[in-house]
Design an enzyme around this catalytic site. Structure first.
Site, PDB file in Angstrom:
ATOM      1  N   ARG A 133      29.392  81.318  32.104  1.00 37.47           N
ATOM      2  CA  ARG A 133      28.066  81.280  31.484  1.00 37.47           C
ATOM      3  C   ARG A 133      27.936  80.175  30.433  1.00 37.47           C
ATOM      4  O   ARG A 133      26.830  79.872  29.987  1.00 37.47           O
ATOM      5  CB  ARG A 133      27.738  82.645  30.886  1.00 37.47           C
ATOM      6  CG  ARG A 133      27.572  83.701  31.988  1.00 37.47           C
ATOM      7  CD  ARG A 133      27.302  85.100  31.459  1.00 37.47           C
ATOM      8  NE  ARG A 133      26.318  85.131  30.393  1.00 37.47           N
ATOM      9  CZ  ARG A 133      26.487  85.770  29.229  1.00 37.47           C
ATOM     10  NH1 ARG A 133      27.599  86.431  28.987  1.00 37.47           N
ATOM     11  NH2 ARG A 133      25.543  85.751  28.315  1.00 37.47           N
ATOM     12  N   ASN A 134      29.050  79.572  30.037  1.00 32.98           N
ATOM     13  CA  ASN A 134      28.982  78.451  29.103  1.00 32.98           C
ATOM     14  C   ASN A 134      28.445  77.241  29.863  1.00 32.98           C
ATOM     15  O   ASN A 134      28.868  76.956  30.973  1.00 32.98           O
ATOM     16  CB  ASN A 134      30.369  78.156  28.519  1.00 32.98           C
ATOM     17  CG  ASN A 134      30.299  77.184  27.376  1.00 32.98           C
ATOM     18  OD1 ASN A 134      29.847  76.055  27.534  1.00 32.98           O
ATOM     19  ND2 ASN A 134      30.737  77.615  26.211  1.00 32.98           N
ATOM     20  N   GLN A 135      27.515  76.529  29.256  1.00 34.39           N
ATOM     21  CA  GLN A 135      26.818  75.433  29.947  1.00 34.39           C
ATOM     22  C   GLN A 135      27.457  74.062  29.738  1.00 34.39           C
ATOM     23  O   GLN A 135      26.901  73.052  30.175  1.00 34.39           O
ATOM     24  CB  GLN A 135      25.350  75.408  29.507  1.00 34.39           C
ATOM     25  CG  GLN A 135      24.613  76.671  29.900  1.00 34.39           C
ATOM     26  CD  GLN A 135      23.199  76.709  29.355  1.00 34.39           C
ATOM     27  OE1 GLN A 135      22.940  76.292  28.225  1.00 34.39           O
ATOM     28  NE2 GLN A 135      22.291  77.224  30.146  1.00 34.39           N
ATOM     29  N   THR A 143      26.836  75.004  23.611  1.00 31.95           N
ATOM     30  CA  THR A 143      26.696  75.320  25.040  1.00 31.95           C
ATOM     31  C   THR A 143      27.065  76.774  25.325  1.00 31.95           C
ATOM     32  O   THR A 143      27.012  77.217  26.471  1.00 31.95           O
ATOM     33  CB  THR A 143      27.589  74.392  25.891  1.00 31.95           C
ATOM     34  OG1 THR A 143      28.957  74.548  25.487  1.00 31.95           O
ATOM     35  CG2 THR A 143      27.151  72.948  25.757  1.00 31.95           C
TER      36      THR A 143
END
Length: 164
Positions: A37-39, A141
């Site tokens: 889920r970290n961008q 992020t």
């Protein structure tokens, strides 16, 4: 006590992106920004109009190909969970030596506020010739930062100016 990873860096890197400390998921996977889920990876690949890869080794090579290094401000700390607000007993990495080893770094970008806060509070005074470097905070992020992706991406585009 949790310990951060070695940096992803080589002598050609012009930009250094600093996080605070890897998340629990990243530590489990032994990968920077290992939480799906970290961008971070999506943003990095999007900066260069490329499709993000799954293979971690390829991701690391992609960074180096584009002269981007990644590390964390902290060498180790105590923390329950993944939240930066839970960090206690922080010990910073040795940036004075690091920046001497990698003299082509001309910009340091912070992936979120905690990385910048820790760096400016503990490390900044040790940095020789810091007036020659750009220091800039980018929106985190992390999945905890609910700023829309497109807004984050726009702010992250400043990295491209430093690579030109």
């Amino acid at each position: 006590m949790i310990t951060a990873f070695e940096p992803i860096i080589d002598k050609n890197c012009k930009v250094l992106i600093l996080g605070s400390m890897p998340s629990v998921k990243s530590l489990e996977k032994q990968q920077y920004y290992g939480n799906k889920r970290n961008q971070f990876w999506k943003i990095i690949y999007e900066l260069f109009n490329e499709e993000a890869e799954e293979e971690y080794e390829n991701k690391k090579m992609f960074l180096l190909k584009h002269h981007i290094g990644v590390w964390d401000v902290l060498k180790n700390c105590d923390r329950e969970g993944s939240s930066d607000s839970k960090i206690i007993n922080p010990v910073c990495n040795d940036f004075k030596t690091f920046l001497k080893q990698y003299p082509n770094i001309k910009a340091v970008f912070f992936n979120g506020g905690k990385a910048e806060e820790l760096f400016r509070k503990v490390v900044m005074e040790e940095i020789p010739n810091r007036e020659d470097l750009l220091f800039h905070r980018l929106p985190s992020t992390s999945p905890a930062n609910t700023t829309p992706f497109k807004e984050k991406l726009e702010e992250w585009k400043i990295i491209l100016q430093q690579l030109g």
